[in-house]
Design a protein around this motif. Structure first.
Motif, PDB file in Angstrom:
ATOM      1  N   ASP A 144      21.758 -42.026 -27.582  1.00  0.00           N
ATOM      2  CA  ASP A 144      22.788 -42.197 -26.545  1.00  0.00           C
ATOM      3  C   ASP A 144      22.237 -41.966 -25.144  1.00  0.00           C
ATOM      4  N   LEU A 145      21.097 -41.301 -25.053  1.00  0.00           N
ATOM      5  CA  LEU A 145      20.523 -40.960 -23.753  1.00  0.00           C
ATOM      6  C   LEU A 145      19.627 -42.063 -23.198  1.00  0.00           C
ATOM      7  N   VAL A 146      19.419 -43.114 -23.976  1.00  0.00           N
ATOM      8  CA  VAL A 146      18.589 -44.237 -23.539  1.00  0.00           C
ATOM      9  C   VAL A 146      19.489 -45.446 -23.365  1.00  0.00           C
ATOM     10  N   ARG A 147      19.553 -45.981 -22.157  1.00  0.00           N
ATOM     11  CA  ARG A 147      20.484 -47.058 -21.845  1.00  0.00           C
ATOM     12  C   ARG A 147      19.789 -48.421 -21.844  1.00  0.00           C
ATOM     13  N   GLY A 148      20.589 -49.460 -22.068  1.00  0.00           N
ATOM     14  CA  GLY A 148      20.108 -50.818 -21.863  1.00  0.00           C
ATOM     15  C   GLY A 148      19.356 -51.445 -23.014  1.00  0.00           C
ATOM     16  N   VAL A 149      19.290 -50.781 -24.175  1.00  0.00           N
ATOM     17  CA  VAL A 149      18.602 -51.347 -25.338  1.00  0.00           C
ATOM     18  C   VAL A 149      19.484 -51.179 -26.568  1.00  0.00           C
ATOM     19  N   THR A 150      19.130 -51.877 -27.643  1.00  0.00           N
ATOM     20  CA  THR A 150      19.883 -51.816 -28.891  1.00  0.00           C
ATOM     21  C   THR A 150      19.003 -51.224 -29.978  1.00  0.00           C
ATOM     22  N   LEU A 165      10.018 -42.654 -27.202  1.00  0.00           N
ATOM     23  CA  LEU A 165       8.958 -43.388 -26.513  1.00  0.00           C
ATOM     24  C   LEU A 165       9.518 -44.135 -25.305  1.00  0.00           C
ATOM     25  N   LEU A 166      10.685 -44.739 -25.463  1.00  0.00           N
ATOM     26  CA  LEU A 166      11.331 -45.401 -24.333  1.00  0.00           C
ATOM     27  C   LEU A 166      11.639 -44.399 -23.221  1.00  0.00           C
ATOM     28  N   ASP A 167      12.050 -43.200 -23.620  1.00  0.00           N
ATOM     29  CA  ASP A 167      12.362 -42.170 -22.623  1.00  0.00           C
ATOM     30  C   ASP A 167      11.098 -41.690 -21.935  1.00  0.00           C
ATOM     31  N   ALA A 219       8.404 -43.450 -21.533  1.00  0.00           N
ATOM     32  CA  ALA A 219       7.972 -44.533 -20.663  1.00  0.00           C
ATOM     33  C   ALA A 219       8.768 -44.542 -19.357  1.00  0.00           C
ATOM     34  N   LEU A 220      10.074 -44.267 -19.445  1.00  0.00           N
ATOM     35  CA  LEU A 220      10.889 -44.189 -18.230  1.00  0.00           C
ATOM     36  C   LEU A 220      10.399 -43.074 -17.321  1.00  0.00           C
ATOM     37  N   ASP A 221       9.956 -41.973 -17.910  1.00  0.00           N
ATOM     38  CA  ASP A 221       9.462 -40.849 -17.127  1.00  0.00           C
ATOM     39  C   ASP A 221       8.205 -41.237 -16.355  1.00  0.00           C
ATOM     40  N   VAL A 222       7.372 -42.088 -16.952  1.00  0.00           N
ATOM     41  CA  VAL A 222       6.139 -42.512 -16.296  1.00  0.00           C
ATOM     42  C   VAL A 222       6.400 -43.649 -15.306  1.00  0.00           C
ATOM     43  N   LEU A 223       7.260 -44.586 -15.706  1.00  0.00           N
ATOM     44  CA  LEU A 223       7.515 -45.744 -14.859  1.00  0.00           C
ATOM     45  C   LEU A 223       8.451 -45.434 -13.702  1.00  0.00           C
ATOM     46  N   GLY A 224       9.489 -44.653 -13.988  1.00  0.00           N
ATOM     47  CA  GLY A 224      10.525 -44.410 -12.992  1.00  0.00           C
ATOM     48  C   GLY A 224      11.491 -45.577 -12.925  1.00  0.00           C
ATOM     49  N   PRO A 225      12.561 -45.442 -12.159  1.00  0.00           N
ATOM     50  CA  PRO A 225      13.557 -46.520 -12.044  1.00  0.00           C
ATOM     51  C   PRO A 225      12.957 -47.775 -11.410  1.00  0.00           C
ATOM     52  N   LYS A 226      13.587 -48.907 -11.709  1.00  0.00           N
ATOM     53  CA  LYS A 226      13.167 -50.157 -11.072  1.00  0.00           C
ATOM     54  C   LYS A 226      13.661 -50.202  -9.629  1.00  0.00           C
ATOM     55  N   PRO A 227      12.877 -50.803  -8.720  1.00  0.00           N
ATOM     56  CA  PRO A 227      13.369 -50.963  -7.344  1.00  0.00           C
ATOM     57  C   PRO A 227      14.560 -51.910  -7.316  1.00  0.00           C
ATOM     58  N   MET A 284      11.619 -35.087 -24.881  1.00  0.00           N
ATOM     59  CA  MET A 284      12.743 -35.851 -24.332  1.00  0.00           C
ATOM     60  C   MET A 284      13.890 -34.918 -23.970  1.00  0.00           C
ATOM     61  N   ALA A 285      14.176 -33.954 -24.840  1.00  0.00           N
ATOM     62  CA  ALA A 285      15.228 -32.985 -24.545  1.00  0.00           C
ATOM     63  C   ALA A 285      14.843 -32.104 -23.358  1.00  0.00           C
TER      64      ALA A 285
END
Length: 716
Positions: free
Chosen positions: A282-288, A462-464, A466-474, A507-508
C-alpha cells in the motif's frame, strides 16, 4: 447457589449513570456542531477556523461512539492520607464527566488508572482494592475483587465482603482478574480481533506504557497477546503524546490483508480511528501487484535474493549505470552553422552532477542547463546563448536523445523494468555486489510496456528502494513532485516482523520520522525466505538513534495448555533452544488426530470433522487450515456436504467456517481449528516445521488434525 456480590446493585446504578453522562456529552457535542454549521459566512480565516473546530467535534463524537463495547470495566480504591480515606476511581474505555465536569469514568490510559493494571501485593501502588467487572453490553453480571494491605475493604464494604464476594488478597505474581480474563477468553471469537482493555495483564501493561523513544521489540509466542498489546500501545501513545503525534501520524504495518481485516476494529474501539493500517504494498503508488495465487510470482531463489540487503547496492549500481557520458561527440546543425557537445565535456557534466546530487532525478535540471551552456559555448555566433539552445532543442528528438542518454528521468518501475528485463544490465549492476548467476536469477522476460508489469510481493521493497535513490520526477518548471515523496510517521507498529526481509525492514525505516517503533513477533514463527536467528538480525536494519529494548511476553493467555503441549513438540524441532510461552489454562478437551482412510477420502473426512466441531461448539468461529494448494478440493467437499463456508483471502473471518491458507494464518485466532495434512505443510512451505507450529497454535478451544499421509515425527 452463588451469593450475589453486595455491591452489585450500586455498581450497576453507577454504570447506568455513566452511560447517561456519555449520552449527555454526545448531545452537547451535537448541539455545538449544529450551531457551528449554522454560521456559513465570514472571512477565509473564519471559515478555516470553523472547519477545524468542526473536525474536532466530529472526532469527539467518534470517540464517544462505543457501539457494543463496555464503557466501564473496573474500579480502584485509592488510599488517602489516612487508611480511612478511600477515593474510588472507575476505570473505563474513555473519560466521561458529569454536568458539573466532575470525572465519572477515568480513561484507562490516564496515569491514575495505572494501578488497575500494575498493582501487586508487594507493590500496591497506593490502592486498597482493585475491582473487576464482568459485563455484557450495559449489564453488570459479576464483580471480582482483589484486596491490598490490611483493613482496606473500600467504600460500601463490610466485614463480610471477602466471604460474600469471593474477594482475594492480591498476590505478588500471577494473573490479574482471573475470572474476568477467563470470561473474556472463553467468549466466542467474532471474526475480528477485540481489544483487551478490560483484561490487560501486568507484563502487557509494562509494554503498553513503555516510553515512546527508540525501537521497542516485543517477543511473544502464540496466544500471548502481542498483536493486541502493540495496538493498545499505539492508542496509549496517541493519548499521552496527542501533540505532536496526532499530526505526525501513526502507521501500522501488517503481513497481509486478511490480517489487517482481522485487526481493523481494535483501534477504533479504543477511540483512535485515524491510524493508517497497511500492508507494505500500500505504500508504493502507481504500480500493480500480483494477488496471492496469481501466476508469475518469483522463484524461491529470486525471492530470497530480492530480500537481501545487497539489493540496495545492486540498485545503486543500476542507477549509476544510467548516468553516463556520451561515447562520441554530438554535432547538430543550428542557425547558419553547427553546435557541438564533446564527449569529454559530457563526462565532466555527469561527474559534477553525481557529486552534487544525492538523488538521481534531482540532478536532471542541472544536467540540462550544463548541456545547453556547453552547446551554446560551441556556437560561432556569440549572440547565441544557452536560452536560445534550450528553446530550440528541448522539445526535439535530438535534444531529448542527448539528455536521456546522459541522465534520463526515471520512475522506480522504469528502472527495474529495464534492469530485470536485460541480462546485460543485470551483469553490469552486479559488479562487486553478487555473482552473475545470482544476478541472472532476477531476469524475467520484458513486458511490452512498463504499465503491463505485474510486480511481485518481493518487488515492493525494491521499488521503494529505487524511489529513495531516484527521488521524485521533475514536474512542470523542473520542480520535483512532492506527491511522490515518502511520508514519514511519528510512530510505527510492525506486526509479524520476523518475516520481513532486510529490504522490507529498510523500507519501514524510511518512514520513521524519529526512530520510534513498536515491532512485535516471534522468532519461533519465522517462515520467511530470510528467517532471522535472533532479534539482532532484525534490529540491524531498523533505526538506531536510541538503544533498542527487547521485552518478552512469557504467558500464553488464549491457547489451552493441551494444545500448546502438542505444538511445543513441533517448536522443539523447528526452532530448538527457544522457550515456549506458559499457558495459563486448560481446555475442556485435548487435541484430536484423525486419519483418513486414504488420500481420496481426505477432503470428505475433513468435512465430517468440521460438522462434528460445529456441533460441539455451536456458534463458534471455526477455521480449516491447509496448504494453499489444497483449498479448492476442500471447498468442493464442504460444499458437497452442505456446509456454508468462506475463504480467508476473500471474506476474512466473517463466515462461521473459514478455509484459511497456511500462508496467511499467522496472527489469526479462532475458537476451533482443523489442521489438514501436516506433512504437506512441512514439505510445501519454506521453514515448514515452523509453519506447522503456527497452524497448530491458532485455536482458543479445540484442535483437530486430519491427515492421510504419515504425520511429521513430532506429532507421532
Amino acid at each position: 447457589m452463588t451469593q450475589q456480590h453486595p455491591d452489585l446493585e450500586n455498581e450497576q446504578a453507577y454504570i447506568d449513570n455513566a452511560y447517561d453522562c456519555l449520552v449527555a456529552s454526545r448531545d452537547a457535542a451535537l448541539r455545538i456542531r449544529n450551531m457551528n454549521e449554522a454560521d456559513l459566512g465570514g472571512t477565509f480565516q473564519a471559515r478555516f477556523e470553523r472547519n477545524a473546530f468542526d473536525e474536532a467535534i466530529v472526532k469527539r463524537l467518534e470517540d464517544l461512539d462505543l457501539g457494543d463495547a463496555a464503557l466501564v470495566f473496573g474500579r480502584i480504591d485509592r488510599v488517602g492520607e489516612s487508611p480511612e480515606q478511600i477515593e474510588p476511581f472507575h476505570i473505563g474505555r474513555l473519560a466521561v464527566a458529569d454536568e458539573d465536569r466532575e470525572p465519572v469514568v477515568i480513561d484507562w490510559r490516564a496515569p491514575v488508572a495505572e494501578p488497575f493494571y500494575r498493582a501487586t501485593g508487594r507493590d500496591p501502588m497506593g490502592i486498597a482494592r482493585r475491582r473487576h467487572f464482568i459485563i455484557e453490553g450495559r449489564s453488570l453480571l459479576g464483580i471480582e475483587d482483589e484486596l491490598f494491605g490490611e483493613g482496606h475493604l473500600g467504600v460500601g464494604s463490610d466485614e463480610g465482603l471477602e466471604e460474600a464476594s469471593g474477594a482475594v488478597v492480591a498476590s505478588d505474581s500471577g494473573l490479574r482478574g482471573y475470572s474476568t480474563l477467563l470470561a473474556s477468553i472463553e467468549r466466542g471469537r467474532t471474526g475480528t480481533l477485540g481489544d483487551i482493555v478490560a483484561t490487560i495483564q501486568g507484563e502487557q501493561d509494562e509494554i503498553i506504557r513503555s516510553p515512546q523513544a527508540g525501537v521497542l521489540v516485543v517477543q511473544g509466542g502464540p496466544g500471548t497477546g502481542k498483536t493486541v498489546v502493540a495496538l493498545h500501545r499505539a492508542a496509549y501513545l496517541l493519548y499521552t503524546h496527542r501533540f505532536p503525534l496526532e499530526d505526525q501520524g501513526v502507521l501500522v504495518i501488517g503481513p497481509n490483508r486478511v490480517f489487517l481485516r482481522y485487526i481493523e476494529r481494535v483501534l477504533p474501539s479504543l477511540g483512535e480511528a485515524g491510524v493508517d493500517q497497511v500492508v507494505l504494498a500500500d505504500l508504493v503508488r502507481g504500480v500493480t501487484f500480483l494477488r496471492p495465487g496469481d501466476e508469475g510470482d518469483d522463484t524461491s531463489t529470486a525471492s530470497r535474493i530480492k530480500g537481501e540487503d545487497r539489493m540496495s547496492d545492486l540498485i545503486d549500481n543500476a542507477v549509476s549505470d544510467r548516468e553516463r557520458p556520451l561515447t562520441d561527440d554530438v554535432v547538430l546543425p543550428f542557425g547558419a552553422g553547427y553546435i557541438r557537445l564533446r564527449s569529454e565535456e559530457s563526462a565532466r557534466i555527469v561527474k559534477t552532477a553525481r557529486r552534487r546530487f544525492k538523488r538521481h532525478n534531482a540532478g536532471r535540471r542541472f544536467v540540462e542547463n550544463e548541456v545547453w551552456s556547453a552547446l551554446a559555448a560551441s556556437a560561432r555566433d556569440p549572440e547565441i546563448g544557452p536560452r536560445d539552445i534550450k528553446d530550440a532543442l528541448r522539445g526535439t528528438i535530438e535534444g531529448r536523445s542527448i539528455l536521456d542518454a546522459m541522465w534520463p528521468v526515471l520512475t522506480p518501475a522504469q528502472l527495474l523494468h529495464d534492469l530485470f528485463g536485460s541480462k546485460a544490465l543485470l551483469k553490469l549492476a552486479a559488479r562487486d555486489v553478487m555473482s552473475e548467476s545470482d544476478a541472472l536469477a532476477l531476469f524475467r522476460e520484458r513486458s511490452t510496456t512498463v504499465d503491463d508489469v505485474r510486480w511481485t510481493p518481493a518487488d515492493v521493497a525494491l521499488l521503494d528502494d529505487a524511489l529513495d535513490v531516484l527521488g521524485p520526477k521533475p514536474g512542470k518548471g523542473g520542480k520535483l513532485e512532492e506527491a511522490d515523496e515518502v511520508r514519514t510517521f511519528g510512530h510505527i507498529v510492525i506486526d509479524e516482523v520476523q518475516d520481513l526481509t532486510p529490504m522490507q525492514l529498510k523500507m519501514a525505516t524510511r518512514r520513521s520520522l524519529n526512530g520510534s517503533m513498536t515491532i512485535v513477533g516471534d522468532i519461533a514463527q519465522a517462515t520467511g525466505p530470510l528467517a532471522p536467528n535472533g532479534w539482532d538480525d532484525v534490529l540491524a536494519h531498523l533505526p538506531d538513534r536510541k538503544p533498542a529494548r527487547v521485552i518478552g511476553l512469557s504467558v500464553g493467555y488464549r491457547i489451552p495448555g493441551q494444545i500448546m503441549e502438542l505444538a511445543n513438540k513441533v517448536m522443539a524441532v523447528g526452532t530448538p533452544g527457544l522457550r515456549a510461552p506458559e499457558s495459563v489454562r486448560l481446555g475442556d478437551v485435548g487435541p484430536s488426530i484423525v486419519r483418513a482412510a486414504d488420500r481420496d477420502r481426505l477432503a470428505e473426512t475433513v468435512s465430517v470433522e468440521v460438522a462434528a466441531m460445529e456441533a460441539a461448539i455451536p456458534g463458534a468461529s471455526l477455521g480449516v487450515v491447509a496448504p494453499d494448494s489444497m483449498l479448492p478440493e476442500l471447498s468442493e467437499a464442504l460444499t458437497a456436504a452442505g456446509i456454508n463456508h468462506g475463504t480467508a483471502t476473500r471474506t476474512g473471518l466473517d463466515s462461521g467456517i473459514t478455509l484459511v491458507p497456511v500462508s496467511v494464518v499467522k496472527g489469526l485466532e479462532l475458537d476451533g481449528v482443523i489442521v489438514v495434512e501436516p506433512s504437506r505443510i512441512v514439505t510445501d512451505v519454506e521453514h515448514g516445521m515452523r509453519a506447522l507450529y503456527v497452524a497448530l497454535t491458532r485455536s482458543t478451544q479445540r484442535l483437530t488434525i486430519v491427515h492421510a499421509d504419515d504425520l511429521p515425527e513430532p506429532l507421532r
